[in-house]
Design a protein around this motif. Structure first.
Motif, mmCIF file in Angstrom:
data_model
loop_
_atom_site.group_PDB
_atom_site.id
_atom_site.type_symbol
_atom_site.label_atom_id
_atom_site.label_comp_id
_atom_site.label_asym_id
_atom_site.label_seq_id
_atom_site.Cartn_x
_atom_site.Cartn_y
_atom_site.Cartn_z
ATOM 1 N N SER A 213 0.838 -1.210 0.000
ATOM 2 C CA SER A 213 0.000 0.000 0.000
ATOM 3 C C SER A 213 0.867 1.252 0.000
ATOM 4 O O SER A 213 0.577 2.223 -0.721
ATOM 5 C CB SER A 213 -0.925 0.004 1.230
ATOM 6 N N GLU A 214 1.934 1.223 0.783
ATOM 7 C CA GLU A 214 2.843 2.372 0.799
ATOM 8 C C GLU A 214 3.520 2.547 -0.557
ATOM 9 O O GLU A 214 3.713 3.679 -1.014
ATOM 10 C CB GLU A 214 3.892 2.205 1.890
ATOM 11 N N GLN A 215 3.857 1.446 -1.189
ATOM 12 C CA GLN A 215 4.480 1.545 -2.515
ATOM 13 C C GLN A 215 3.543 2.212 -3.519
ATOM 14 O O GLN A 215 3.973 3.032 -4.332
ATOM 15 C CB GLN A 215 4.869 0.149 -3.013
ATOM 16 N N ARG A 216 2.258 1.883 -3.446
ATOM 17 C CA ARG A 216 1.287 2.526 -4.338
ATOM 18 C C ARG A 216 1.191 4.023 -4.049
ATOM 19 O O ARG A 216 1.072 4.845 -4.979
ATOM 20 C CB ARG A 216 -0.082 1.850 -4.195
ATOM 21 N N ARG A 217 1.242 4.397 -2.759
ATOM 22 C CA ARG A 217 1.209 5.825 -2.423
ATOM 23 C C ARG A 217 2.462 6.537 -2.930
ATOM 24 O O ARG A 217 2.396 7.674 -3.415
ATOM 25 C CB ARG A 217 1.073 6.014 -0.906
ATOM 26 N N LEU A 218 3.602 5.864 -2.824
ATOM 27 C CA LEU A 218 4.839 6.455 -3.336
ATOM 28 C C LEU A 218 4.770 6.641 -4.850
ATOM 29 O O LEU A 218 5.259 7.636 -5.388
ATOM 30 C CB LEU A 218 6.030 5.562 -2.980
ATOM 31 N N GLU A 219 4.174 5.680 -5.537
ATOM 32 C CA GLU A 219 4.030 5.807 -6.981
ATOM 33 C C GLU A 219 3.130 6.979 -7.343
ATOM 34 O O GLU A 219 3.375 7.681 -8.331
ATOM 35 C CB GLU A 219 3.472 4.510 -7.558
ATOM 36 N N ASP A 220 2.103 7.217 -6.535
ATOM 37 C CA ASP A 220 1.208 8.343 -6.792
ATOM 38 C C ASP A 220 1.913 9.674 -6.525
ATOM 39 O O ASP A 220 1.801 10.623 -7.308
ATOM 40 C CB ASP A 220 -0.054 8.238 -5.924
ATOM 41 N N GLU A 221 2.616 9.754 -5.403
ATOM 42 C CA GLU A 221 3.305 10.985 -5.039
ATOM 43 C C GLU A 221 4.583 11.159 -5.845
ATOM 44 O O GLU A 221 4.942 12.271 -6.227
ATOM 45 C CB GLU A 221 3.641 10.959 -3.537
ATOM 46 N N ASP A 222 5.301 10.065 -6.059
ATOM 47 C CA ASP A 222 6.540 10.003 -6.834
ATOM 48 C C ASP A 222 7.533 11.091 -6.441
ATOM 49 O O ASP A 222 7.795 12.017 -7.202
ATOM 50 C CB ASP A 222 6.243 10.081 -8.330
ATOM 51 N N PRO A 223 8.144 10.969 -5.246
ATOM 52 C CA PRO A 223 9.120 11.970 -4.816
ATOM 53 C C PRO A 223 10.514 11.741 -5.402
ATOM 54 O O PRO A 223 11.429 12.500 -5.108
ATOM 55 C CB PRO A 223 9.148 11.761 -3.296
ATOM 56 N N ALA A 224 10.668 10.689 -6.248
ATOM 57 C CA ALA A 224 12.000 10.274 -6.683
ATOM 58 C C ALA A 224 12.379 10.857 -8.046
ATOM 59 O O ALA A 224 11.535 11.207 -8.867
ATOM 60 C CB ALA A 224 12.087 8.753 -6.734
ATOM 61 N N ASP A 225 13.699 10.925 -8.260
ATOM 62 C CA ASP A 225 14.234 11.287 -9.569
ATOM 63 C C ASP A 225 14.395 10.059 -10.452
ATOM 64 O O ASP A 225 14.331 10.141 -11.678
ATOM 65 C CB ASP A 225 15.611 11.960 -9.403
ATOM 66 N N VAL A 226 14.629 8.897 -9.813
ATOM 67 C CA VAL A 226 14.914 7.650 -10.527
ATOM 68 C C VAL A 226 14.196 6.510 -9.810
ATOM 69 O O VAL A 226 14.086 6.520 -8.586
ATOM 70 C CB VAL A 226 16.442 7.362 -10.545
ATOM 71 N N VAL A 227 13.702 5.534 -10.587
ATOM 72 C CA VAL A 227 13.094 4.333 -10.024
ATOM 73 C C VAL A 227 13.922 3.126 -10.445
ATOM 74 O O VAL A 227 14.254 2.970 -11.620
ATOM 75 C CB VAL A 227 11.634 4.162 -10.497
ATOM 76 N N VAL A 228 14.257 2.256 -9.464
ATOM 77 C CA VAL A 228 15.044 1.057 -9.730
ATOM 78 C C VAL A 228 14.270 -0.149 -9.209
ATOM 79 O O VAL A 228 13.854 -0.175 -8.046
ATOM 80 C CB VAL A 228 16.429 1.133 -9.047
ATOM 81 N N ASP A 229 14.070 -1.164 -10.086
ATOM 82 C CA ASP A 229 13.362 -2.379 -9.708
ATOM 83 C C ASP A 229 14.330 -3.337 -9.029
ATOM 84 O O ASP A 229 15.395 -3.635 -9.577
ATOM 85 C CB ASP A 229 12.755 -3.030 -10.947
ATOM 86 N N THR A 230 13.982 -3.843 -7.835
ATOM 87 C CA THR A 230 14.875 -4.728 -7.079
ATOM 88 C C THR A 230 14.445 -6.185 -7.112
ATOM 89 O O THR A 230 15.092 -7.025 -6.486
ATOM 90 C CB THR A 230 14.972 -4.266 -5.610
ATOM 91 N N ASP A 231 13.374 -6.518 -7.827
ATOM 92 C CA ASP A 231 12.923 -7.913 -7.895
ATOM 93 C C ASP A 231 13.973 -8.790 -8.560
ATOM 94 O O ASP A 231 14.407 -8.517 -9.690
ATOM 95 C CB ASP A 231 11.619 -8.012 -8.700
#
Length: 385
Positions: free
Chosen positions: A344-362
């Motif tokens: 749920s927090e990840q979805r909120r972060l995606e909505d707010e998107d405070p980042a310059d870069v996104v890195v997938d860790t899977d």
């Protein structure tokens, strides 16, 4: 206006003597209800490579601790509890220097030789265990009336209560003797091209592991660097939070800036941060606090399967041992609840998107994530002069 003098209580001792456990017990239980803070000096002393004039970083740790303690006292903490080891010179300097008008007292946590050997062998290899044992025995021989509490077989609460009793009685009745101040490193050339990275993401995304791996990668690349976990930069409790700083990030950013100032003066050119930063407004506090340092915000993304695996590992005490990790010992139901909250927090972060870069860790290990982020940063190792 503050009417009571603030105090800094410092627990030190050999590895496995119980200083961190005792300090955490003081913070979480014995001092409950009192405005207080806690940090471990090792968490604010990760700045490498070591300077030739400070090979064990004791002076840097002492300066960083002094700066952070001042910040926490100014925020309202009446007692600041610290755990960790310093050399005698740095301890005496902290006693003799004012820490925002704070009384400073040290207490050594010790344990008898047989119990210490058992603990050391359970945690370390033979060489490190013997070194720690030698240091503990040297401290016993050189002890000259320092406050000392034995952790022995007593439960942590009893050890902490005894330490509190000793420290309460250590309040000085007169100013401490004059001592040599903490040595200050020479000023840096300007500009020095300093950079910073802030790793954000939900619990279990790998912020701490990838952040430390990035710190190591930058060092391997020849960049003098420092590392700070935002949660570990001062656990503050029973201190009213300002209405205009509900997340506490303005204060935490100020604490980071105080410690970073010491690390930067000590030679660091890159700062790696990780923590629970959720909004663009949160990020703005860190950008403002770091001033001329270029800050890149990297959001780590993770899927449910990887998240479940990582959080289960934390319940077993695997991975970094950090104060305040509530997942250690948690059952399967709590893991699933934490997974749901994290997604749920990840979805909120995606909505707010405070980042310059996104890195997938899977499916990617921490070192590979660190290499990817280091490549994004680019640039050549900074040089003095």
């Amino acid at each position: 206006m503050r009417t009571a003098t603030a105090r800094l209580w410092w627990l030190h001792g050999s590895p496995c003597a119980g200083k961190s456990v005792t300090a955490w017990e003081l913070h979480t239980n014995l001092l409950a209800g009192e405005p207080r803070a806690y940090f471990d000096v090792d968490q604010v002393g990760m700045c490498y490579p070591e300077r030739e004039d400070d090979p064990d970083r004791y002076a840097l740790k002492a300066r960083s601790a002094r700066a952070l303690a001042r910040c926490l006292v100014a925020a309202g903490a009446r007692t600041v509890v610290v755990s960790g080891v310093l050399d005698d010179a740095s301890m005496q300097a902290l006693r003799g220097e004012a820490v925002h008008g704070t009384d400073v007292a040290f207490c050594r946590v010790r344990v008898d030789r047989d119990e210490l050997v058992r603990r050391l062998r359970a945690r370390y290899g033979p060489d490190l265990a013997q070194r720690a044992l030698d240091e503990a025995e040297d401290a016993d021989r050189l002890d000259e009336g320092h406050l000392t509490v034995d952790s022995g077989s007593a439960p942590p609460r009893e050890v902490a209560a005894r330490a509190a009793e000793l420290l309460e009685g250590a309040r000085p009745g007169s100013p401490p003797p004059r001592v040599d101040p903490l040595p200050a490193p020479p000023p840096l050339p300007a500009p020095d091209g300093a950079t910073a990275v802030l790793l954000v993401g939900p619990p279990g995304a790998g912020k701490s592991t990838a952040g430390f791996a990035l710190f190591s990668t930058l060092l391997d690349d020849g960049r003098p660097s420092s590392f700070l976990d935002l949660q570990q930069v001062g656990f503050l409790a029973d201190v009213p939070r300002p209405a205009d700083d509900p997340g506490g990030h303005r204060l935490r950013a100020a604490c980071v800036a105080e410690v970073w100032r010491e690390h930067r003066a000590g030679g660091a050119r890159a700062l790696v941060l990780n923590g629970h930063v959720r909004t663009q407004g949160d990020v703005a506090h860190y950008r403002a606090a770091l001033g001329d340092v270029t800050l890149t915000v990297v959001r780590l993304r993770v899927g449910r399967e990887s998240l479940e695996d990582r959080l289960r590992e934390r319940t077993l005490g695997l991975g970094p041992a950090l104060a305040g990790d509530e997942l250690v010992g948690a059952d399967a139901d709590e893991v699933q609840r934490t997974v749901d909250r994290a997604l749920s927090e990840q979805r909120r972060l995606e909505d707010e998107d405070p980042a310059d870069v996104v890195v997938d860790t899977d499916g990617v290990d921490a070192h590979a994530v660190a290499e990817e982020i280091a490549a994004l940063l680019g640039g050549e190792p900074a040089e003095d002069g």
